[in-house]
Enzyme design. Structure first.
Site, mmCIF file in Angstrom:
data_model
loop_
_atom_site.group_PDB
_atom_site.id
_atom_site.type_symbol
_atom_site.label_atom_id
_atom_site.label_comp_id
_atom_site.label_asym_id
_atom_site.label_seq_id
_atom_site.Cartn_x
_atom_site.Cartn_y
_atom_site.Cartn_z
ATOM 1 N N ASP A 273 -8.011 -5.235 0.095
ATOM 2 C CA ASP A 273 -8.561 -6.079 -0.963
ATOM 3 C C ASP A 273 -8.133 -7.534 -0.891
ATOM 4 O OD1 ASP A 273 -10.184 -4.304 -2.305
ATOM 5 O OD2 ASP A 273 -8.451 -3.343 -3.223
ATOM 6 N N HIS B 155 0.856 -1.177 0.000
ATOM 7 C CA HIS B 155 0.000 0.000 0.000
ATOM 8 C C HIS B 155 0.891 1.225 0.000
ATOM 9 C CE1 HIS B 155 -3.137 2.813 1.162
ATOM 10 N NE2 HIS B 155 -3.975 1.886 0.748
HETATM 11 N N1 ACO Z 1 4.230 -7.640 -4.772
HETATM 12 C C1 ACO Z 1 5.577 -7.643 -4.897
HETATM 13 N N2 ACO Z 1 6.352 -6.556 -4.707
HETATM 14 C C2 ACO Z 1 5.745 -5.414 -4.367
HETATM 15 C C3 ACO Z 1 4.341 -5.346 -4.198
HETATM 16 C C4 ACO Z 1 3.587 -6.506 -4.413
HETATM 17 N N3 ACO Z 1 2.263 -6.494 -4.284
HETATM 18 N N4 ACO Z 1 4.001 -4.077 -3.864
HETATM 19 C C5 ACO Z 1 5.132 -3.384 -3.813
HETATM 20 N N5 ACO Z 1 6.196 -4.184 -4.120
HETATM 21 C C6 ACO Z 1 7.606 -3.813 -4.108
HETATM 22 C C7 ACO Z 1 7.983 -2.998 -5.355
HETATM 23 O O1 ACO Z 1 8.424 -3.811 -6.407
HETATM 24 C C8 ACO Z 1 9.068 -2.097 -4.816
HETATM 25 O O2 ACO Z 1 10.238 -2.854 -4.706
HETATM 26 P P1 ACO Z 1 11.695 -2.148 -4.933
HETATM 27 O O3 ACO Z 1 11.800 -1.132 -3.839
HETATM 28 O O4 ACO Z 1 12.665 -3.271 -4.831
HETATM 29 O O5 ACO Z 1 11.627 -1.549 -6.303
HETATM 30 C C9 ACO Z 1 8.604 -1.793 -3.382
HETATM 31 O O6 ACO Z 1 7.806 -2.923 -3.000
HETATM 32 C C10 ACO Z 1 7.774 -0.515 -3.241
HETATM 33 O O7 ACO Z 1 6.658 -0.611 -4.141
HETATM 34 P P2 ACO Z 1 6.102 0.596 -5.002
HETATM 35 O O8 ACO Z 1 5.452 0.053 -6.222
HETATM 36 O O9 ACO Z 1 7.184 1.627 -5.197
HETATM 37 O O10 ACO Z 1 5.049 1.178 -4.007
HETATM 38 P P3 ACO Z 1 3.856 2.134 -4.388
HETATM 39 O O11 ACO Z 1 3.509 2.873 -3.153
HETATM 40 O O12 ACO Z 1 4.163 2.923 -5.609
HETATM 41 O O13 ACO Z 1 2.670 1.134 -4.797
HETATM 42 C C11 ACO Z 1 0.841 -0.344 -4.634
HETATM 43 C C12 ACO Z 1 1.655 0.733 -3.930
HETATM 44 C C13 ACO Z 1 0.397 0.157 -6.030
HETATM 45 C C14 ACO Z 1 -0.433 -0.606 -3.824
HETATM 46 C C15 ACO Z 1 1.687 -1.637 -4.765
HETATM 47 O O14 ACO Z 1 2.038 -2.107 -3.478
HETATM 48 C C16 ACO Z 1 0.978 -2.733 -5.558
HETATM 49 O O15 ACO Z 1 1.066 -2.739 -6.790
HETATM 50 N N6 ACO Z 1 0.248 -3.675 -4.846
HETATM 51 C C17 ACO Z 1 -0.513 -4.685 -5.542
HETATM 52 C C18 ACO Z 1 -1.826 -4.100 -6.051
HETATM 53 C C19 ACO Z 1 -2.824 -3.853 -4.934
HETATM 54 O O16 ACO Z 1 -3.048 -4.689 -4.077
HETATM 55 N N7 ACO Z 1 -3.448 -2.662 -4.981
HETATM 56 C C20 ACO Z 1 -4.488 -2.282 -4.029
HETATM 57 C C21 ACO Z 1 -4.017 -1.207 -3.114
HETATM 58 S S1 ACO Z 1 -5.258 -0.841 -1.928
HETATM 59 C C22 ACO Z 1 -6.375 0.074 -2.733
HETATM 60 O O17 ACO Z 1 -6.077 0.817 -3.652
HETATM 61 C C23 ACO Z 1 -7.689 -0.007 -2.363
#
Ligand code: ACO
Length: 429
Positions: A365, A308
């Site tokens: 979710d 998140h």
């Molecule tokens: N699985 C694997 N790796 C992940 C995940 C994941 N679900 N989420 C984040 N990471 C990793 C990224 O690859 C990144 O790694 P790095 O630092 O080595 O490059 C690090 O964790 C940080 O992630 P970001 O993408 O920079 O974080 P951001 O805040 O931009 O994204 C997000 C947040 C979009 C929710 C992301 O965690 C994600 O894509 N999760 C899966 C989709 C999801 O569940 N979305 C619902 C969110 S809740 C809502 O909107 C209601």
């Protein structure tokens, strides 16, 4: 003396005010930076460090896992309140007294019905259209049915009317979208029913047939809607505020929010989670293999429902939903094999270095789709239910933005394209 921040650019120092919120959150107010520094702006992809507004609606501390609506902890509201009461709280700022709440509920149920011509708009869509696309279009179409709502200088009563209309009619649109998709006749709203029961009735009743709304299902849905009701300046809410900042109507702003919510990195994640869990199940249930894929930077797969932007601790909503999933499945006597896969994935992820270092926890979710499935709600309606839940938050944020008289949202950029070039006629290129 008020606190100041110092910024030094090209050897020149600027003092900027620091503002502090009621929960001691601090922000450097850069409102005068560009004017005083001769053109310097801040750059923040994805607004990871940027506050777009001050707001008194929702407080969220992602490090501590705290979520409060208008000061009330989400745990208390989920346990003791009702969705429409929470909607009132978010939109109007305080919990209603009994009389006010009864009147509010009556006004909503009196508006469940929609103009018959809306059915014609829905009929224009192919029956296999994604419900989110239909929902956003129908939300915008309300401007045609209630043209006075387009006037940005409407009276507070006029705005209140629009608020109640969209709150009341969205479940009707959502249920009808689902019925059309299945080729089933639509079921009209029942004004004697409460908000969630009426929605379930329109979703599942067959004309001439018997359908009793199961109170376990209605209560679980009500709780899920409460948990989704607001989440401060997330992607869809920021979209609602920015659309409304151009003096866009409530209906068009909500429609924009529905579209922003649809994507799999936001509200669409609830669909993506179930699809992922099903894939893992059909692949033999090897959670380690899928965890490795999620960690592999060359693999686009992400563990959906994990991570998140703001929570770097357990999402408090996920805790409540996980417990509710167990209770609902037990009460309905449903056994869903993907629940075990979800729990297994969570257990592995919570002790895996990759997830621990990045503070990736299950989000709202991760378990919600399992409850929706147990309620017989089809996968492509999951994000629609999220939109129903988020509606009061979008309305409250739109209203706050308008009442604060906020300026039009218009970020700047740093241009990194070609510098000045001379046009060449096509046959000389
Ligand atoms: N699985 C694997 N790796 C992940 C995940 C994941 N679900 N989420 C984040 N990471 C990793 C990224 O690859 C990144 O790694 P790095 O630092 O080595 O490059 C690090 O964790 C940080 O992630 P970001 O993408 O920079 O974080 P951001 O805040 O931009 O994204 C997000 C947040 C979009 C929710 C992301 O965690 C994600 O894509 N999760 C899966 C989709 C999801 O569940 N979305 C619902 C969110 S809740 C809502 O909107 C209601």
């Amino acid at each position: 003396m008020s606190e100041k921040a110092k910024v030094i650019v090209d050897g020149k120092e600027f003092e900027l005010p620091v503002i502090t919120g009621t929960e001691n959150e601090k922000a450097i107010d850069i409102g005068k930076l560009r004017a005083e520094s001769g053109g310097v702006i801040t750059l923040d992809y994805g607004f990871k460090n940027t506050g777009s507004t001050t707001s008194s609606i929702t407080f969220l501390d992602g490090e501590k896992g705290i979520l409060r609506y208008r000061g009330y902890p989400i745990e208390q509201l989920a346990e003791k309140s009702e969705f429409l009461e929470v909607a009132y709280l978010l939109i109007y700022g305080d919990l209603p007294d009994k009389e006010t709440y009864e009147k509010f509920k009556r006004e909503i149920s009196d508006s469940y019905f929609v103009h018959e011509d809306i059915k014609k708009i829905m009929d224009g869509f192919p029956s296999n259209a994604h419900p989110m696309g239909v929902l956003s279009s129908v939300a915008t179409s309300l401007t045609a049915f209630y043209p006075a709502s387009l006037d940005p200088n409407r009276s507070p009563e006029g705005v209140n009317l629009s608020i109640k209309r969209i709150l009341a009619k969205m479940p009707t649109f959502a249920a009808w979208t689902y019925r059309r998709k299945l080729g089933r006749p639509i079921i009209y709203p029942d004004t004697a029913m409460d908000y969630c029961s009426n929605f379930l009735n329109m979703m599942f009743k067959m004309p001439g047939g018997r359908y009793e709304v199961d109170p376990v299902v209605a209560n679980a849905l009500d709780k899920l809607l409460i948990l989704h009701a607001d989440h401060e300046q997330n992607c869809s809410t920021s979209t609602v505020r920015i659309t409304g900042s151009s003096r866009g109507s409530l209906y068009t702003s909500i429609s924009a929010g529905i579209n922003a919510l649809w994507g799999p990195l936001h509200g669409g994640a609830n669909m993506a989670v179930i699809e992922m869990l099903e894939n893992i199940r059909m692949d033999g249930g090897d959670t380690k293999k899928w965890m490795d894929k999620a960690k592999d930077k060359d693999d686009p797969f992400r563990l959906m429902g994990f991570g998140h932007r703001v929570y770097k601790n357990f999402d408090p909503r996920a805790r409540i939903i996980k417990k509710a999933a167990d209770e609902v499945l037990e009460a309905l006597g449903v056994q869903d094999p993907v629940l075990d896969i979800a729990k297994g994935l969570e257990e592995v992820a919570l002790s895996d270095d990759y997830f621990v270092e990045r503070k990736l926890y299950p989000n709202v979710d991760f378990y919600s789709g399992i409850i929706y499935r147990a309620m017989q709600i089809p996968v492509d309606m999951f994000t629609v239910i999220f939109a129903l839940g988020r509606l009061p938050g979008w309305i409250a944020q739109w209203k706050e933005m308008r009442e604060n008289g906020e300026p039009i949202g218009r970020p700047r950029q740093i241009y990194v394209g070609h510098t000045n070039r001379t046009y060449q006629p096509i046959n000389e290129r």
